[in-house]
Scaffold this motif. Structure first.
Motif, mmCIF file in Angstrom:
data_model
loop_
_atom_site.group_PDB
_atom_site.id
_atom_site.type_symbol
_atom_site.label_atom_id
_atom_site.label_comp_id
_atom_site.label_asym_id
_atom_site.label_seq_id
_atom_site.Cartn_x
_atom_site.Cartn_y
_atom_site.Cartn_z
ATOM 1 N N TYR A 184 0.840 -1.194 0.000
ATOM 2 C CA TYR A 184 0.000 0.000 0.000
ATOM 3 C C TYR A 184 0.879 1.251 0.000
ATOM 4 C CZ TYR A 184 -3.674 -3.234 1.612
ATOM 5 O OH TYR A 184 -4.556 -4.275 1.730
ATOM 6 N N ILE A 185 0.434 2.277 -0.728
ATOM 7 C CA ILE A 185 1.095 3.575 -0.702
ATOM 8 C C ILE A 185 0.409 4.417 0.368
ATOM 9 C CG2 ILE A 185 1.732 5.634 -2.012
ATOM 10 C CD1 ILE A 185 3.028 3.078 -3.045
ATOM 11 N N LEU A 186 1.135 4.755 1.426
ATOM 12 C CA LEU A 186 0.592 5.542 2.521
ATOM 13 C C LEU A 186 1.084 6.982 2.412
ATOM 14 C CD1 LEU A 186 1.168 3.131 5.570
ATOM 15 C CD2 LEU A 186 -0.603 3.042 3.812
ATOM 16 N N GLN A 187 0.183 7.924 2.676
ATOM 17 C CA GLN A 187 0.562 9.332 2.707
ATOM 18 C C GLN A 187 0.819 9.741 4.154
ATOM 19 O OE1 GLN A 187 -2.827 11.122 0.637
ATOM 20 N NE2 GLN A 187 -1.509 11.488 -1.125
ATOM 21 N N VAL A 188 1.936 10.411 4.383
ATOM 22 C CA VAL A 188 2.325 10.851 5.727
ATOM 23 C C VAL A 188 2.344 12.376 5.749
ATOM 24 C CG1 VAL A 188 4.068 10.721 7.537
ATOM 25 C CG2 VAL A 188 3.742 8.779 5.984
ATOM 26 N N PHE A 189 1.590 12.961 6.692
ATOM 27 C CA PHE A 189 1.467 14.413 6.805
ATOM 28 C C PHE A 189 2.108 14.865 8.123
ATOM 29 C CE2 PHE A 189 -2.072 12.755 4.353
ATOM 30 C CZ PHE A 189 -2.111 13.573 3.241
ATOM 31 N N PRO A 190 3.321 15.430 8.096
ATOM 32 C CA PRO A 190 3.952 15.925 9.328
ATOM 33 C C PRO A 190 3.209 17.155 9.852
ATOM 34 C CG PRO A 190 5.571 15.592 7.572
ATOM 35 C CD PRO A 190 4.223 15.536 6.950
ATOM 36 N N CYS A 191 2.838 17.128 11.137
ATOM 37 C CA CYS A 191 2.095 18.223 11.754
ATOM 38 C C CYS A 191 2.993 18.902 12.782
ATOM 39 C CB CYS A 191 0.828 17.691 12.422
ATOM 40 S SG CYS A 191 -0.292 16.863 11.270
ATOM 41 N N LYS A 192 3.291 20.175 12.559
ATOM 42 C CA LYS A 192 4.256 20.891 13.400
ATOM 43 C C LYS A 192 3.636 22.127 14.039
ATOM 44 C CE LYS A 192 7.962 19.590 10.190
ATOM 45 N NZ LYS A 192 8.964 20.109 9.243
ATOM 46 N N LYS A 193 4.181 22.488 15.180
ATOM 47 C CA LYS A 193 3.885 23.773 15.800
ATOM 48 C C LYS A 193 5.211 24.491 15.930
ATOM 49 C CE LYS A 193 1.099 25.964 19.300
ATOM 50 N NZ LYS A 193 0.109 25.767 20.376
ATOM 51 N N GLY A 194 5.404 25.519 15.099
ATOM 52 C CA GLY A 194 6.732 26.111 14.988
ATOM 53 C C GLY A 194 7.671 25.084 14.382
ATOM 54 N N VAL A 240 2.432 12.885 13.303
ATOM 55 C CA VAL A 240 2.142 12.713 11.879
ATOM 56 C C VAL A 240 0.743 12.137 11.718
ATOM 57 C CG1 VAL A 240 4.539 12.432 11.129
ATOM 58 C CG2 VAL A 240 3.246 10.429 11.880
ATOM 59 N N ALA A 241 0.077 12.606 10.686
ATOM 60 C CA ALA A 241 -1.195 12.008 10.281
ATOM 61 C C ALA A 241 -0.889 11.095 9.107
ATOM 62 C CB ALA A 241 -2.198 13.091 9.887
ATOM 63 N N ILE A 242 -1.318 9.850 9.197
ATOM 64 C CA ILE A 242 -1.003 8.873 8.154
ATOM 65 C C ILE A 242 -2.294 8.301 7.585
ATOM 66 C CG2 ILE A 242 0.205 6.726 7.596
ATOM 67 C CD1 ILE A 242 1.980 7.195 10.017
ATOM 68 N N SER A 243 -2.438 8.390 6.279
ATOM 69 C CA SER A 243 -3.582 7.741 5.634
ATOM 70 C C SER A 243 -3.197 6.288 5.373
ATOM 71 C CB SER A 243 -3.964 8.449 4.327
ATOM 72 O OG SER A 243 -2.955 8.289 3.360
ATOM 73 N N SER A 244 -4.022 5.386 5.859
ATOM 74 C CA SER A 244 -3.725 3.957 5.749
ATOM 75 C C SER A 244 -4.961 3.232 5.265
ATOM 76 C CB SER A 244 -3.292 3.421 7.128
ATOM 77 O OG SER A 244 -2.937 2.053 7.046
ATOM 78 N N LYS A 245 -4.780 1.991 4.885
ATOM 79 C CA LYS A 245 -5.941 1.209 4.442
ATOM 80 C C LYS A 245 -5.653 -0.273 4.562
ATOM 81 C CE LYS A 245 -4.724 1.273 -0.497
ATOM 82 N NZ LYS A 245 -5.208 1.631 -1.831
ATOM 83 N N THR A 246 -6.703 -1.047 4.416
ATOM 84 C CA THR A 246 -6.609 -2.501 4.365
ATOM 85 C C THR A 246 -7.751 -3.004 3.499
ATOM 86 O OG1 THR A 246 -6.581 -4.541 5.680
ATOM 87 C CG2 THR A 246 -8.024 -2.787 6.439
#
Length: 198
Positions: free
Chosen positions: A63-73, A79-85
């Motif tokens: 599976y190709i997962l998208q990873v979204f790094p979430c930062k404050k400053g 990280v928010a990761i879109s996953s599936k099965t």
């Protein structure tokens, strides 16, 4: 008769093409909005734009997962990761899961599924309730058997929806394992000292 059939199919084809063209952009915008809301839900408090820093990882399942790094400053909140099965009772389940840098689960959002109404659909809230035996929120998969209790795990399955529960937890673990594998690989690379040759 052939001419009539040709005219009918041409009109039908043109109509379908027009409908697709008209609805394509609104559908894409709705998906993007849902994705953005899911990121905010699973890793709250960031002030960057996670989609600008998004990168992809491939799980061992392919599976190709998208990873979204979430930062404050400059601080990485998680990280928010879109996953599936594809192990759901009715097929594919897509989720967004938020992980702290150490892998602890912050929250999750179910993006898409076709599970049985009133049973598998309970995954939207079941795994973040007040019951510690069913909630995955604030749990670290490194210290928690992230599978249903029927299989020897630490998480109670949705009543009468064990297959959906297994699939949901599978999607969570695909995200966790894939992300941690990348983090472990990065930490295993020695830092070059000043003057070292690359």
């Amino acid at each position: 008769m052939v001419l009539a059939l040709l005219i009918i199919t041409s009109i039908a084809g043109a109509s379908l093409g027009m409908v697709y063209k008209v609805t394509k952009e609104p559908i894409a915008m709705a998906k993007l909005a849902k994705q953005q809301n899911a990121i905010k839900e699973v890793v709250p408090g960031f002030d960057n734009n996670p989609t600008d820093d998004m990168y992809q990882l491939t799980s061992k399942e392919g599976y190709i997962l998208q990873v979204f790094p979430c930062k404050k400053g400059d601080e990485l909140l998680g990280v928010a990761i879109s996953s599936k099965t594809d192990k759901g009772f009715s097929g594919e389940i897509k989720i967004m899961v938020g992980l702290k840098p150490d892998g602890t689960i912050i929250n999750y959002a179910v993006l898409e599924h076709k599970e049985t109404p009133g049973l598998g659909t309970k995954m939207d809230d079941w795994f973040r309730g007040d019951n510690p035996s069913q909630s995955i929120v604030n749990r670290d998969p490194a210290n928690t058997r992230m599978s249903v209790s029927k299989d020897g795990g630490d998480i109670d399955a949705i009543t009468a929806a064990t297959i959906s529960s297994r699939a949901f937890l599978d999607a969570i673990m695909i995200a966790y394992d894939t992300y941690k594998e990348k983090a472990d690989a990065q930490s295993a690379v020695p830092t070059l000292q000043k003057g070292d040759q690359s």
